[in-house]
Design a protein around this motif. Structure first.
Motif, mmCIF file in Angstrom:
data_model
loop_
_atom_site.group_PDB
_atom_site.id
_atom_site.type_symbol
_atom_site.label_atom_id
_atom_site.label_comp_id
_atom_site.label_asym_id
_atom_site.label_seq_id
_atom_site.Cartn_x
_atom_site.Cartn_y
_atom_site.Cartn_z
ATOM 1 N N ILE A 152 41.218 -87.042 -33.301
ATOM 2 C CA ILE A 152 40.333 -86.498 -32.266
ATOM 3 C C ILE A 152 39.000 -86.168 -32.928
ATOM 4 C CG2 ILE A 152 39.976 -84.699 -30.523
ATOM 5 C CD1 ILE A 152 43.007 -84.310 -30.439
ATOM 6 N N ASP A 153 37.969 -86.904 -32.597
ATOM 7 C CA ASP A 153 36.649 -86.698 -33.182
ATOM 8 C C ASP A 153 36.081 -85.338 -32.762
ATOM 9 O OD1 ASP A 153 34.111 -87.929 -34.461
ATOM 10 O OD2 ASP A 153 33.424 -87.264 -32.483
ATOM 11 N N THR A 154 35.433 -84.644 -33.689
ATOM 12 C CA THR A 154 34.909 -83.307 -33.413
ATOM 13 C C THR A 154 33.887 -83.324 -32.293
ATOM 14 O OG1 THR A 154 35.319 -82.488 -35.657
ATOM 15 C CG2 THR A 154 33.599 -81.382 -34.390
ATOM 16 N N GLU A 155 32.961 -84.288 -32.309
ATOM 17 C CA GLU A 155 31.964 -84.333 -31.240
ATOM 18 C C GLU A 155 32.610 -84.693 -29.902
ATOM 19 O OE1 GLU A 155 27.754 -86.525 -30.078
ATOM 20 O OE2 GLU A 155 28.252 -86.209 -32.201
ATOM 21 N N GLU A 156 33.614 -85.576 -29.924
ATOM 22 C CA GLU A 156 34.321 -85.895 -28.687
ATOM 23 C C GLU A 156 34.997 -84.644 -28.128
ATOM 24 O OE1 GLU A 156 34.318 -88.691 -26.961
ATOM 25 O OE2 GLU A 156 32.996 -89.652 -28.426
ATOM 26 N N GLY A 157 35.558 -83.832 -29.025
ATOM 27 C CA GLY A 157 36.173 -82.583 -28.589
ATOM 28 C C GLY A 157 35.169 -81.626 -27.991
ATOM 29 N N TYR A 158 33.961 -81.597 -28.574
ATOM 30 C CA TYR A 158 32.892 -80.751 -28.030
ATOM 31 C C TYR A 158 32.547 -81.172 -26.598
ATOM 32 C CZ TYR A 158 28.139 -79.072 -27.186
ATOM 33 O OH TYR A 158 27.017 -78.498 -26.619
ATOM 34 N N TRP A 159 32.387 -82.476 -26.381
ATOM 35 C CA TRP A 159 32.024 -82.944 -25.038
ATOM 36 C C TRP A 159 33.179 -82.806 -24.054
ATOM 37 C CZ3 TRP A 159 27.375 -82.853 -23.543
ATOM 38 C CH2 TRP A 159 26.325 -83.144 -24.420
ATOM 39 N N LEU A 160 34.414 -82.879 -24.539
ATOM 40 C CA LEU A 160 35.563 -82.589 -23.677
ATOM 41 C C LEU A 160 35.456 -81.171 -23.141
ATOM 42 C CD1 LEU A 160 38.399 -83.601 -22.646
ATOM 43 C CD2 LEU A 160 39.351 -82.488 -24.688
ATOM 44 N N LEU A 161 35.081 -80.251 -24.014
ATOM 45 C CA LEU A 161 34.907 -78.858 -23.643
ATOM 46 C C LEU A 161 33.749 -78.678 -22.664
ATOM 47 C CD1 LEU A 161 35.384 -75.781 -24.073
ATOM 48 C CD2 LEU A 161 33.946 -75.953 -26.114
ATOM 49 N N ARG A 162 32.661 -79.393 -22.864
ATOM 50 C CA ARG A 162 31.473 -79.214 -22.033
ATOM 51 C C ARG A 162 31.572 -79.922 -20.683
ATOM 52 N NH1 ARG A 162 26.800 -77.604 -23.727
ATOM 53 N NH2 ARG A 162 26.885 -76.744 -21.622
ATOM 54 N N GLN A 163 32.409 -80.970 -20.613
ATOM 55 C CA GLN A 163 32.411 -81.790 -19.407
ATOM 56 C C GLN A 163 33.731 -81.796 -18.641
ATOM 57 O OE1 GLN A 163 31.184 -85.573 -21.172
ATOM 58 N NE2 GLN A 163 29.077 -85.232 -20.486
ATOM 59 N N LYS A 164 34.836 -81.464 -19.297
ATOM 60 C CA LYS A 164 36.135 -81.567 -18.628
ATOM 61 C C LYS A 164 36.965 -80.300 -18.854
ATOM 62 C CE LYS A 164 36.102 -86.619 -18.876
ATOM 63 N NZ LYS A 164 36.771 -87.841 -19.373
ATOM 64 N N ALA A 165 38.052 -80.404 -19.577
ATOM 65 C CA ALA A 165 38.924 -79.248 -19.832
ATOM 66 C C ALA A 165 39.583 -79.430 -21.195
ATOM 67 C CB ALA A 165 39.979 -79.104 -18.746
ATOM 68 N N ALA A 166 39.259 -78.557 -22.130
ATOM 69 C CA ALA A 166 39.753 -78.657 -23.499
ATOM 70 C C ALA A 166 40.700 -77.511 -23.812
ATOM 71 C CB ALA A 166 38.580 -78.642 -24.481
ATOM 72 N N VAL A 167 41.762 -77.815 -24.548
ATOM 73 C CA VAL A 167 42.785 -76.827 -24.909
ATOM 74 C C VAL A 167 42.738 -76.571 -26.410
ATOM 75 C CG1 VAL A 167 45.253 -76.307 -24.957
ATOM 76 C CG2 VAL A 167 44.278 -77.556 -23.011
ATOM 77 N N LEU A 168 42.707 -75.303 -26.778
ATOM 78 C CA LEU A 168 42.828 -74.898 -28.182
ATOM 79 C C LEU A 168 43.959 -73.889 -28.279
ATOM 80 C CD1 LEU A 168 41.620 -74.944 -31.119
ATOM 81 C CD2 LEU A 168 40.439 -72.841 -30.472
ATOM 82 N N ASN A 169 44.933 -74.182 -29.141
ATOM 83 C CA ASN A 169 46.013 -73.231 -29.422
ATOM 84 C C ASN A 169 45.536 -72.333 -30.556
ATOM 85 O OD1 ASN A 169 47.931 -74.415 -27.536
ATOM 86 N ND2 ASN A 169 47.966 -76.157 -28.932
ATOM 87 N N THR A 170 45.214 -71.097 -30.228
ATOM 88 C CA THR A 170 44.473 -70.225 -31.130
ATOM 89 C C THR A 170 45.383 -69.479 -32.104
ATOM 90 O OG1 THR A 170 44.512 -68.106 -29.946
ATOM 91 C CG2 THR A 170 42.996 -69.795 -29.120
ATOM 92 N N GLY A 171 44.737 -68.820 -33.053
ATOM 93 C CA GLY A 171 45.432 -67.941 -33.985
ATOM 94 C C GLY A 171 45.287 -66.475 -33.622
ATOM 95 N N GLU A 172 44.776 -66.187 -32.425
ATOM 96 C CA GLU A 172 44.672 -64.801 -31.987
ATOM 97 C C GLU A 172 46.052 -64.136 -32.020
ATOM 98 O OE1 GLU A 172 42.922 -65.002 -28.140
ATOM 99 O OE2 GLU A 172 41.114 -66.010 -28.856
ATOM 100 N N TYR A 173 46.036 -62.850 -32.302
ATOM 101 C CA TYR A 173 47.294 -62.146 -32.585
ATOM 102 C C TYR A 173 47.444 -60.958 -31.643
ATOM 103 C CZ TYR A 173 50.693 -59.518 -35.479
ATOM 104 O OH TYR A 173 51.785 -58.833 -35.942
ATOM 105 N N PRO A 174 48.205 -61.105 -30.561
ATOM 106 C CA PRO A 174 48.388 -59.984 -29.639
ATOM 107 C C PRO A 174 49.335 -58.916 -30.194
ATOM 108 C CG PRO A 174 48.683 -62.095 -28.521
ATOM 109 C CD PRO A 174 48.727 -62.361 -29.999
ATOM 110 N N LEU A 175 48.881 -57.681 -30.130
ATOM 111 C CA LEU A 175 49.725 -56.524 -30.399
ATOM 112 C C LEU A 175 49.987 -55.813 -29.086
ATOM 113 C CD1 LEU A 175 48.059 -55.023 -33.607
ATOM 114 C CD2 LEU A 175 50.187 -56.325 -33.474
#
Length: 400
Positions: A61-84
């Protein structure tokens, strides 16, 4: 030249990330999120964030392609955020002590941005507080040591602090709400305003979602709990989101957008040596409330910001590099990227003193090892009223 700073990263030409290889051992304490096997075929390269693996990039997955996916469609990122989780009659009281914002005003079903500080006003981390009920909160924190800090200040309070083993994923972009409407078994939840919380049925599984994100795009986040069938949940989202172009992207793609949006990263854009005022987050400090940790120091702290955006027409600013004004070192680059939308290098400069102004000409260390001309600017780089994430600005940028 790189400053001797805890914010310094690699040399700009190479970096150290984590990949999955055959074998066992010596990954103790590192957690894979529930969608690890979903990402594996795309060749993920991970960073370690809250002891969790979060994909920076993908081989396929190209980084710039991922950027435009985010800007134009719907992009998913599985984050490292840590809920307490904070639960009990004194949960509100403890959170109001720990955070600079008045969380007694946060109603159930709503989120708030939370900054905890040390006694000297230095920042620990940041994140989103979700109030699920009167005496039940989640704090989805950025990278940082917060659990022990919270425990140490809960003595004598009737509150239980726990790790509910929840993982946060983002669905962001102009078509993200269409994905949610299609994926929700009962249609779009109502109300579900900006920084709202809802419980929705996604393919027969009840899931907590919030109108939040780390991109300043229209979007939402979903919280995968231990009882969920993560594979089935992702399969459902993938099928329902296919008409809207849903797809994975990595932290590198999102990183560009978060800089454009003026969103800060814990540990690099701010740390224990910066106050919220230093980095432009003073609006999240409520000096009128009775007390919170760090209040005395913040009452006497400078209200001036030292953090600015960098416009660099000819190169990408390098994290950790010096920022010079009139040939004198006076700051450090804390974030850098090339913006495919703005078509120039962008970044953040944390200045040594709060005497710089928007429009100041600077020389900036960049990833090619050279100094380049740049200009300081206010943040964010565009959409200053956050109309995009609120759904008030719906135009989709064209890729040129």
């Amino acid at each position: 030249m790189l400053q001797d700073s805890m914010m310094a990263s690699s040399d700009g030409r190479s970096r150290d990330l984590v990949s999955t290889i055959p074998g066992a051992g010596w990954d103790f304490g590192l957690d894979r999120h529930p969608y690890h096997e979903i990402e594996r075929p795309f060749g993920p390269r991970y960073t370690v964030y809250n002891r969790r693996l979060m994909a920076c990039e993908f081989d396929k997955i190209d980084t710039e392609e991922g950027y435009w996916l985010l800007r134009q469609k719907a992009a998913v990122l599985n984050t490292g955020e840590y809920p307490l989780q904070f639960e009990g009659p004194d949960a509100e009281r403890l959170l109001d002590l720990l955070f600079t914002k008045d969380f007694t005003k946060l109603k159930p079903g709503r989120c708030g941005y939370g900054i905890p500080c040390y006694e000297d006003g230095g920042m620990i981390t940041d994140g989103v507080v979700l109030r699920l009920a009167n005496d039940l909160f989640w704090y989805a924190q950025a990278d940082g040591d917060f659990y022990s800090w919270a425990r140490s200040h809960a003595r004598g309070m009737n509150v239980t602090i726990s790790d509910p083993d929840i993982y946060v994923s983002q669905v962001q972009g102009p078509l993200s709400m269409k994905v949610l409407e299609a994926a929700s078994d009962d249609g779009m939840p109502k109300p579900f305003g900006y920084f709202g919380i809802a419980r929705v049925s996604l393919g027969g599984q009840e899931v907590v979602i919030s109108r939040t994100g780390y991109t300043n795009e229209l979007g939402w986040e979903f919280y995968t709990e231990p009882h969920h069938d993560a594979q089935a949940l992702w399969h459902h989202l993938q099928i329902k989101g296919a008409p809207y172009g849903i797809g994975l992207h990595g932290l590198d793609s999102m990183h560009i957008r978060r800089i454009e949006a003026g969103i800060l990263n814990a540990g690099s854009d701010f740390d224990r040596f910066t106050t919220p005022f230093d980095v432009g987050l003073g609006r999240f400090v409520d000096l009128e409330k009775a007390d919170f940790i760090g209040k005395e120091a913040l009452v006497n702290a400078s209200r001036e910001t030292r953090l600015f955006g960098i416009i660099c027409p000819s190169a990408e600013p390098h994290i950790g590099a010096e920022v010079e004004v009139s040939d004198q070192p006076c700051g450090v680059v804390t974030a850098g990227a090339f913006s495919p939308f703005l078509k120039h290098g962008i970044g953040y400069a944390l200045m040594d003193a709060p005497d710089s102004k928007e429009g100041t000409a600077v020389r900036v260390g960049c990833i090619d090892g050279e100094q380049h001309e740049g200009t300081l600017t206010s943040l964010p780089f565009y959409d200053p009223d956050a109309e995009i994430p609120r759904g008030k600005r719906v135009d989709i940028p064209e890729r040129t």
